[in-house]
Design an enzyme around this catalytic site. Structure first.
Site, short mmCIF file in Angstrom:
data_model
loop_
_atom_site.label_atom_id
_atom_site.label_comp_id
_atom_site.label_asym_id
_atom_site.label_seq_id
_atom_site.Cartn_x
_atom_site.Cartn_y
_atom_site.Cartn_z
N THR A 71 14.19 31.88 -7.37
CA THR A 71 14.08 30.82 -6.36
C THR A 71 12.61 30.51 -6.07
O THR A 71 11.71 31.29 -6.38
CB THR A 71 14.75 31.23 -5.04
OG1 THR A 71 14.00 32.32 -4.47
CG2 THR A 71 16.20 31.67 -5.26
N HIS A 72 12.40 29.35 -5.43
CA HIS A 72 11.04 28.96 -5.04
C HIS A 72 10.38 30.06 -4.22
O HIS A 72 9.21 30.42 -4.46
CB HIS A 72 11.11 27.65 -4.24
CG HIS A 72 9.79 27.09 -3.85
ND1 HIS A 72 9.03 26.30 -4.68
CD2 HIS A 72 9.06 27.22 -2.71
CE1 HIS A 72 7.91 25.96 -4.08
NE2 HIS A 72 7.91 26.50 -2.88
N GLU A 88 16.67 30.97 -12.22
CA GLU A 88 15.52 31.61 -12.88
C GLU A 88 14.44 32.02 -11.87
O GLU A 88 13.25 31.95 -12.13
CB GLU A 88 14.89 30.68 -13.94
CG GLU A 88 15.87 30.03 -14.88
CD GLU A 88 16.24 30.92 -16.04
OE1 GLU A 88 15.66 32.01 -16.15
OE2 GLU A 88 17.12 30.52 -16.80
N GLN A 127 0.81 -1.22 0.00
CA GLN A 127 0.00 0.00 0.00
C GLN A 127 0.85 1.27 0.00
O GLN A 127 0.53 2.23 -0.72
CB GLN A 127 -0.94 0.00 1.21
CG GLN A 127 -2.06 -1.01 1.11
CD GLN A 127 -3.01 -0.96 2.30
OE1 GLN A 127 -2.73 -0.29 3.30
NE2 GLN A 127 -4.12 -1.66 2.20
N LEU A 169 13.49 3.03 -4.55
CA LEU A 169 14.56 2.18 -5.06
C LEU A 169 15.55 1.78 -3.98
O LEU A 169 16.48 1.02 -4.26
CB LEU A 169 15.30 2.89 -6.20
CG LEU A 169 14.78 2.57 -7.61
CD1 LEU A 169 13.38 3.13 -7.82
CD2 LEU A 169 15.72 3.08 -8.68
N GLY A 180 18.65 1.47 -1.68
CA GLY A 180 20.06 1.76 -1.93
C GLY A 180 20.37 1.93 -3.41
O GLY A 180 21.25 2.72 -3.79
#
Length: 392
Positions: free
Chosen positions: A373-374, A371, A287, A346, A348
């Site tokens: 920043t957040h 371009e 799940q 994934l 390791g």
């Protein structure tokens, strides 16, 4: 690195909204990335080298100035085609997409939009073919999110301008033939200048020891009494709005590019989850893994629709800077979160070069910063909806 068996997710049948030309352009870019980028990119990222041999291929798929009219060497495509090309290239690698973004939106766009007819004819065809490569000089050591505070200056020297200053974090700078540089005149007004590689006093030291965009060439621009011919000044726009107009075009392309990186991470995680067996069954049967995958495809689908609609608005000349800002911020943030979740799925193996996820994750740490920043993009949206700028 494993063979590139990427299959693009299209949960809401976005292909039905694309024209035949859009799909042809996208598929050509996708096949080129599978053939020319995927087999080599991990090695170049590990070596921290830019693969110069791909430049001709980028030109051939229309990645350099795809929306520039054919009379100036461009492909004459629309904005959605441009976005789809950026999506496919960044699916391969953000650094390679950066090379194309800079050439298209930060070099060819200002020359086409703000340049003289002579400048367009001299530079655009060679930039479109990849014969000339360019870079864009706005960010400085002391001025990142506040470009209006730039210290690079030029003064009138009679038959030329004399340019002094420095720019930092410049993609393509180590191998660029020309640079579109933004500097203040003696009155403090910002103008664009085309600087050519052979101008005395102009140098481009490379930036080393990067953990991000390792397959992209990054450097500085140094101007030490550079004599610039007066005909190299971009005549048709000045002020901070001129370079910001270029950033609008680049940010739009990034909103699509980030989708490509997210798609690649999702596709890799989905395939791995179906193949990796633990406790007697594929981990895709658990799940928590299904929750991760379901959230990834949901966010990718939302981002696809956001950029597609923005592309329509760009085609109609209606897209605002704030709308473009929102798409860049949202989609890069989305891609970063998906890269992190995919990496965890994934285990390791996710940190190795056998898979693309960790490279995407490191690259996106730069994309979320450059371009705009957040946080700056959040403030752009905030200023737009409240009418109250909160930048300082």
């Amino acid at each position: 690195m494993k063979p590139d068996s990427f299959e693009a997710p299209d949960y809401y049948n976005l292909d039905d909204l694309l024209s035949d030309e859009h799909k042809l352009v996208r598929d050509a870019a996708r096949q080129w990335v599978k053939r020319e980028v995927s087999p080599i990119i991990e090695d170049y990222a590990q070596k921290a080298e830019f693969p110069h041999q791909i430049l001709n291929g980028l030109a051939e798929i229309g990645a350099f100035g795809p929306y520039i009219p054919e009379e100036y060497g461009g492909a004459g495509l629309d904005q959605i085609s441009y976005g789809l090309i950026m999506q496919e290239i960044e699916r391969g690698d953000s650094g390679v997409r950066s090379t194309a973004s800079v050439q298209s939106s930060l070099v060819m766009y200002p020359i086409y939009t703000y340049g003289s007819e002579e400048q367009k004819k001299k530079f655009l065809p060679k930039l479109a073919s990849g014969e000339l490569m360019g870079c864009f000089g706005l960010t400085e050591p002391n001025h990142g999110s506040n470009p209006g505070g730039m210290e690079t200056k030029f003064k009138d020297g009679g038959d030329h301008y004399l340019l002094n200053g420095a720019k930092l974090w410049i993609s393509n700078s180590p191998f660029a033939d020309i640079a579109v540089v933004w500097a203040k005149n003696e009155e403090g007004r910002i103008h664009g200048l085309i600087i050519e590689r052979d101008m005395e006093g102009f140098s481009t030291p490379e930036t080393h020891n990067k953990w991000s965009l390792r397959a992209s060439a990054t450097g500085e621009l140094i101007f030490d009494n550079v004599k610039v011919p007066k005909e190299n000044l971009l005549p048709n726009k000045s002020g901070l709005g001129a370079p910001l107009g270029c950033l609008d075009s680049a940010r739009y392309g990034i909103s699509w590019g980030a989708i490509g990186a997210a798609m690649d991470c999702y596709d890799t995680a989905l395939r791995y989850a179906k193949e990796r067996v633990q406790f007697g069954k594929p981990i895709a049967a658990f799940q928590l893994q299904q929750k991760k995958l379901a959230e990834m495809i949901t966010e990718i689908t939302k981002a696809q629709l956001l950029s597609f609609r923005l592309g329509q608005l760009k085609n109609e000349g209606k897209a605002t800077s704030a709308q473009i800002s929102m798409a860049k911020r949202n989609n890069v943030d989305m891609a970063l979160k998906i890269a992190r979740e995919a990496r965890q799925m994934l285990g390791g193996m996710g940190i190795t070069g056998e898979y693309s996820i960790m490279r995407h994750m490191m690259n996106l740490e730069s994309v979320v910063t450059y371009e705009g920043t957040h946080d700056i993009h959040l403030l752009i949206t905030g200023a737009d909806i409240t009418g109250i700028p909160a930048f300082n």
